[in-house]
Design a protein around this motif. Structure first.
Motif, PDB file in Angstrom:
ATOM      1  N   ALA A   8      -3.320  27.184  13.587  1.00 21.05           N
ATOM      2  CA  ALA A   8      -2.642  26.190  14.891  1.00 21.05           C
ATOM      3  C   ALA A   8      -3.078  26.756  16.155  1.00 21.05           C
ATOM      4  N   LYS A   9      -3.146  28.276  16.171  1.00 20.33           N
ATOM      5  CA  LYS A   9      -3.619  28.906  17.328  1.00 20.33           C
ATOM      6  C   LYS A   9      -4.744  28.548  18.124  1.00 20.33           C
ATOM      7  N   ASP A  10      -5.846  28.429  16.950  1.00 23.44           N
ATOM      8  CA  ASP A  10      -7.614  27.470  17.510  1.00 23.44           C
ATOM      9  C   ASP A  10      -7.146  26.292  17.641  1.00 23.44           C
ATOM     10  N   ARG A  11      -6.633  25.505  17.343  1.00 16.80           N
ATOM     11  CA  ARG A  11      -6.883  23.944  17.747  1.00 16.80           C
ATOM     12  C   ARG A  11      -6.593  23.557  18.724  1.00 16.80           C
ATOM     13  N   PRO A  12      -7.020  22.936  19.659  1.00 13.49           N
ATOM     14  CA  PRO A  12      -6.197  22.150  21.048  1.00 13.49           C
ATOM     15  C   PRO A  12      -4.912  21.270  20.798  1.00 13.49           C
ATOM     16  N   ALA A  13      -4.402  21.309  21.586  1.00  9.68           N
ATOM     17  CA  ALA A  13      -3.268  20.874  21.982  1.00  9.68           C
ATOM     18  C   ALA A  13      -3.269  19.974  22.911  1.00  9.68           C
ATOM     19  N   PHE A  14      -2.467  18.508  23.030  1.00  6.20           N
ATOM     20  CA  PHE A  14      -2.075  18.197  23.290  1.00  6.20           C
ATOM     21  C   PHE A  14      -0.838  17.598  24.356  1.00  6.20           C
ATOM     22  N   ARG A  15      -0.421  17.308  25.648  1.00  6.81           N
ATOM     23  CA  ARG A  15       0.945  17.068  25.438  1.00  6.81           C
ATOM     24  C   ARG A  15       0.979  15.860  27.529  1.00  6.81           C
ATOM     25  N   CYS A  16       2.356  15.535  27.491  1.00  2.00           N
ATOM     26  CA  CYS A  16       1.947  14.015  28.581  1.00  2.00           C
ATOM     27  C   CYS A  16       2.741  14.919  29.739  1.00  2.00           C
ATOM     28  N   THR A  17       2.013  14.990  30.594  1.00  2.00           N
ATOM     29  CA  THR A  17       3.245  15.759  31.885  1.00  2.00           C
ATOM     30  C   THR A  17       4.409  14.898  32.264  1.00  2.00           C
ATOM     31  N   GLU A  18       4.275  13.389  31.787  1.00  3.38           N
ATOM     32  CA  GLU A  18       5.569  12.436  32.011  1.00  3.38           C
ATOM     33  C   GLU A  18       6.719  12.795  31.618  1.00  3.38           C
ATOM     34  N   CYS A  19       6.128  12.629  30.281  1.00  7.49           N
ATOM     35  CA  CYS A  19       7.228  12.784  28.571  1.00  7.49           C
ATOM     36  C   CYS A  19       7.179  13.768  28.541  1.00  7.49           C
ATOM     37  N   GLY A  20       6.346  14.273  27.769  1.00  8.56           N
ATOM     38  CA  GLY A  20       6.268  16.096  27.202  1.00  8.56           C
ATOM     39  C   GLY A  20       6.538  15.449  25.660  1.00  8.56           C
ATOM     40  N   TRP A  21       5.531  14.368  25.631  1.00  5.92           N
ATOM     41  CA  TRP A  21       4.716  13.925  24.127  1.00  5.92           C
ATOM     42  C   TRP A  21       3.986  14.919  23.619  1.00  5.92           C
ATOM     43  N   GLN A  22       3.958  14.838  22.324  1.00  8.89           N
ATOM     44  CA  GLN A  22       1.858  15.917  22.612  1.00  8.89           C
ATOM     45  C   GLN A  22       1.932  15.178  21.104  1.00  8.89           C
ATOM     46  N   THR A  23       0.430  15.734  21.119  1.00  8.34           N
ATOM     47  CA  THR A  23      -0.359  15.384  19.857  1.00  8.34           C
ATOM     48  C   THR A  23      -2.013  16.281  19.543  1.00  8.34           C
ATOM     49  N   ALA A  24      -2.527  16.112  18.250  1.00  9.65           N
ATOM     50  CA  ALA A  24      -3.209  16.703  18.543  1.00  9.65           C
ATOM     51  C   ALA A  24      -4.619  16.154  19.025  1.00  9.65           C
ATOM     52  N   LYS A  25      -4.816  15.576  19.525  1.00 13.23           N
ATOM     53  CA  LYS A  25      -5.824  14.826  19.867  1.00 13.23           C
ATOM     54  C   LYS A  25      -6.120  14.673  21.867  1.00 13.23           C
ATOM     55  N   TRP A  26      -7.036  13.939  22.984  1.00 17.16           N
ATOM     56  CA  TRP A  26      -6.557  13.809  23.933  1.00 17.16           C
ATOM     57  C   TRP A  26      -6.397  11.520  23.640  1.00 17.16           C
ATOM     58  N   LEU A  27      -6.217  11.612  24.853  1.00 14.93           N
ATOM     59  CA  LEU A  27      -5.751   9.638  24.627  1.00 14.93           C
ATOM     60  C   LEU A  27      -5.746   9.524  26.413  1.00 14.93           C
ATOM     61  N   GLY A  28      -5.887   8.626  26.283  1.00  9.98           N
ATOM     62  CA  GLY A  28      -6.390   8.016  27.810  1.00  9.98           C
ATOM     63  C   GLY A  28      -4.860   7.316  28.198  1.00  9.98           C
ATOM     64  N   ARG A  29      -3.701   7.060  27.168  1.00  8.06           N
ATOM     65  CA  ARG A  29      -3.018   6.555  27.467  1.00  8.06           C
ATOM     66  C   ARG A  29      -1.600   7.214  27.228  1.00  8.06           C
ATOM     67  N   CYS A  30      -0.080   7.965  27.298  1.00  5.39           N
ATOM     68  CA  CYS A  30       0.676   7.976  26.463  1.00  5.39           C
ATOM     69  C   CYS A  30       1.203   7.061  25.745  1.00  5.39           C
ATOM     70  N   PRO A  31       1.311   6.938  24.741  1.00  9.68           N
ATOM     71  CA  PRO A  31       2.197   6.203  23.362  1.00  9.68           C
ATOM     72  C   PRO A  31       3.661   6.103  23.874  1.00  9.68           C
ATOM     73  N   GLU A  32       3.805   7.253  24.166  1.00 10.12           N
ATOM     74  CA  GLU A  32       5.442   6.646  24.562  1.00 10.12           C
ATOM     75  C   GLU A  32       6.154   6.500  25.710  1.00 10.12           C
ATOM     76  N   CYS A  33       5.628   6.818  26.374  1.00 10.92           N
ATOM     77  CA  CYS A  33       6.268   6.188  28.142  1.00 10.92           C
ATOM     78  C   CYS A  33       4.996   5.412  28.778  1.00 10.92           C
ATOM     79  N   GLN A  34       3.785   5.356  28.298  1.00  8.32           N
ATOM     80  CA  GLN A  34       3.123   4.394  28.686  1.00  8.32           C
ATOM     81  C   GLN A  34       1.887   4.247  30.045  1.00  8.32           C
ATOM     82  N   ALA A  35       2.280   5.555  30.176  1.00  3.67           N
ATOM     83  CA  ALA A  35       1.860   6.021  31.754  1.00  3.67           C
ATOM     84  C   ALA A  35      -0.094   6.947  31.302  1.00  3.67           C
ATOM     85  N   TRP A  36      -0.702   6.130  32.106  1.00  6.30           N
ATOM     86  CA  TRP A  36      -2.290   6.640  31.758  1.00  6.30           C
ATOM     87  C   TRP A  36      -2.491   8.022  32.931  1.00  6.30           C
ATOM     88  N   GLY A  37      -3.373   8.512  31.987  1.00  6.44           N
ATOM     89  CA  GLY A  37      -4.063   9.456  32.848  1.00  6.44           C
ATOM     90  C   GLY A  37      -3.165  10.746  32.885  1.00  6.44           C
TER      91      GLY A  37
END
Length: 469
Positions: A8-37
Motif C-alpha cells: 500500500a505504501k508503494d501504490r499511488p493514491a489520489f485525493r480531492c482537494t475540495e472534499c477529501g474524497w480518495q481513490t486509487a486512480k486519477w480522475l478529471g472530475r471528483c465523483p463526490e463534489c463534481q469539481a473538475w481538476g
C-alpha cells in the motif's frame, strides 16, 4: 525469482482537494463534489492502529446532558435571529457569504454593536479594510459601542492573540479569505490557507464557548469560494442575496445545525445602514388607484414567510423578424412556457409575433411554480390591453396541458393577501380554510382563469393574422 508484491505504501493514491474524497486512480472530475481538476496525487498513508486512550469526558445518558450551554443569545437584529433559529449559540461558527457590495460588512458591523454589552464583548477583525475605514462606516450607521473592539489583521497568529487579550463572546472576521497562517504555504484565500484558518478559529470557538461569524466570498456562479470542506466544518451557512440596484436584501439559511433552513430574513439597505423588514411586502407592490393592463399580483413563499409580489408584462408590435423576450426577476424558461400555454391552450395567438417584456417590482426574484398563474394572467392582460379586477391575487402552478395545479401553503398565502386588504383570489381546487370576507374562485385550467378578464375587451385581442388585418 518471484515478483515483489506491491504494498500500500508503494501504490499511488489520489485525493480531492475540495472534499477529501480518495481513490486509487486519477480522475478529471471528483465523483463526490463534481469539481473538475481537483484530484491530486499524494502519498498513501501507512496503515496504523490507534490504541485506546484516556477519556477526557465521560459518556453520559443523553437525558443528563446539560442543554443550557446551547441556549441561543439574540444578536440584536430580529430578522437575523429568525434565520439563525433564535440567535447565536455559544461556540457556534456561522459562515455568511454574498457578492461584493451586497452589504455583508454593514450588516455584521450593526450586529457587532448591538450584541456588545458589559457581559459580552465583541471583537471585529477586518482583513480587507483599515480600522479607520470601518470606524467611518460605524459612525454612519451609528454602530459605536464601548464594548466593541476593532482590529485590522491578516495574520492568523495575531488574530488568536487578540482573542487572548480581549476574551470576546462574539468574534466577527471579515473575511476568512484574507487571513493567512505563516506556517502554511500558499497565498491568502488558497485552499490550504482557508482550511487552516477556519480550522483554527473553529477550535478556538469551541474551546472558549465563543460565537464566531465568518464572512466568505462567492464565485461568479454564486457558490462559496474556497474548499467545500469549509461549509462542512462550520455550524451554520447563510447566503446574503440582493440586487445592488434594489433596496431589498435577503438572508437565507443554507445549513443550520441549530434550527430550520427554510427561514428568510428581509432587510432594507439605505444610506444610514441596513434595517430589518418585518413586513416587506410593501416593497414589491405598486400603489395605484386604478388597475393597469399587464399587471397581476401573487403570493410567494420565501422559506416559510409569505410575500405579496407584483408581476408586470408589456407586449408591443415587433420591428424585427425574431421578437424579443426580456425578463427581470422571472425565469425566462417559465415565461416562455406560459407563452406557449396561452397560445395553445388559451387560444391567444397574438403573443407569437410581438415583443414581450416581463418583470417583477422591487427587485424580488420569483422562481417557484406558484407564480405561473400570475405570469400567465399578466401576459394575457397585456395582450388584450385589459386590466384585471382590482384587489385580485393569483396563486397556482400551470402545466403544459393548461391545468392549474395545487401548490404548498395556500392557506398561508391567502391569509397574507387578506391581511394586506386583497378581497379576491384565483387558486387551484381545494384551497382549504378561506379567510372570512375573502372571495376565492377555484380554477381547474387556464381557460377558467382567463374568464376573469372582461369579455368586452378580451374579444379585441387578435387571434390570428387574418383578424389582425
Amino acid at each position: 525469482m518471484a515478483a515483489r508484491t506491491k504494498t500500500a505504501k508503494d501504490r499511488p493514491a489520489f485525493r480531492c482537494t475540495e472534499c477529501g474524497w480518495q481513490t486509487a486512480k486519477w480522475l478529471g472530475r471528483c465523483p463526490e463534489c463534481q469539481a473538475w481538476g481537483t484530484v491530486e496525487e499524494y502519498g498513501a498513508p501507512a496503515v496504523r492502529t490507534t490504541a485506546p486512550g484516556r477519556v477526557t469526558t465521560s459518556a453520559l445518558p443523553i437525558g443528563q446532558v446539560d442543554g443550557r450551554q446551547a441556549t441561543a443569545r439574540s444578536t440584536g437584529v430580529p430578522e437575523l435571529d429568525r434565520v439563525l433559529g433564535g440567535g447565536l449559540v455559544p461556540g457556534a461558527v456561522v459562515l455568511l457569504a454574498g457578492e461584493p457590495g451586497v452589504g455583508k460588512s454593514t450588516l455584521l458591523l450593526d450586529v457587532a454593536a448591538k450584541s456588545a454589552s458589559d457581559e459580552h464583548r465583541t471583537l471585529y477583525v477586518t482583513g480587507e479594510e483599515s480600522a479607520s475605514q470601518v470606524r467611518l462606516r460605524a459612525d454612519r450607521i451609528k454602530a459605536i459601542d464601548d464594548h466593541l473592539y476593532l482590529a485590522a489583521e491578516t495574520d492568523l497568529a495575531a488574530v488568536l492573540g487578540h482573542l487572548d487579550a480581549v476574551k470576546p463572546s462574539l468574534l466577527i472576521l471579515d473575511s476568512v479569505q484574507t487571513v493567512a497562517s505563516p506556517e502554511i504555504d500558499g497565498a491568502p484565500g488558497g485552499m490550504a490557507q482557508v482550511r487552516e484558518v477556519a480550522g483554527a478559529l473553529i477550535r478556538a470557538s469551541k474551546e472558549r464557548g465563543m460565537s464566531t461569524l465568518l464572512v466568505g466570498h462567492v464565485t461568479k456562479d454564486g457558490a462559496i469560494a474556497g474548499p467545500r470542506l469549509l461549509e462542512h466544518l462550520v455550524d451554520v451557512v447563510l447566503s446574503f442575496e440582493g440586487d445592488r440596484h434594489a433596496r431589498l436584501r435577503l438572508v437565507r439559511g443554507v445549513k443550520n445545525r441549530y434550527g430550520a433552513t427554510d427561514e428568510v430574513g428581509c432587510f432594507e439597505l439605505h444610506d444610514e445602514g441596513i434595517t430589518g423588514l418585518a413586513d416587506p411586502s410593501g416593497l414589491f407592490l405598486t400603489r395605484r388607484d386604478e388597475p393597469v393592463p399587464g399587471t397581476c399580483l401573487t403570493v410567494t413563499l420565501e422559506g416559510r414567510r409569505p410575500l405579496v409580489a407584483e408581476v408586470q408584462a408589456l407586449t408591443v408590435d415587433s420591428q424585427i423578424p425574431s421578437p424579443r423576450r426580456t425578463t427581470s426577476g422571472l425565469e425566462t424558461s417559465r415565461v416562455s412556457m406560459m407563452l406557449a400555454v396561452l397560445e395553445q391552450r388559451g387560444r391567444i395567438s397574438a403573443l407569437g409575433k410581438r415583443d414581450i417584456y416581463s418583470a417583477t417590482v422591487g427587485g424580488v426574484k420569483l422562481s417557484e411554480p406558484a407564480a405561473d398563474l400570475a405570469i400567465a394572467l399578466a401576459l394575457a392582460s397585456a395582450a388584450s390591453d385589459t386590466p384585471l379586477p382590482k384587489n385580485l391575487v393569483a396563486i397556482g402552478e400551470v402545466g403544459l396541458a393548461g391545468e392549474v395545479r395545487r401548490v404548498t401553503g395556500v392557506q398561508r398565502r391567502l391569509a397574507e393577501a387578506h391581511r394586506l386588504g386583497f378581497t379576491h383570489a384565483l387558486v387551484p381546487g381545494d384551497p382549504g380554510k378561506i379567510p372570512p370576507g375573502m372571495k376565492v374562485l377555484e380554477v381547474a385550467d387556464i381557460g377558467d382563469a382567463l374568464r376573469v378578464l372582461p369579455r368586452s375587451r378580451r374579444r379585441e385581442a387578435p387571434r390570428d393574422e387574418e383578424e389582425r388585418r
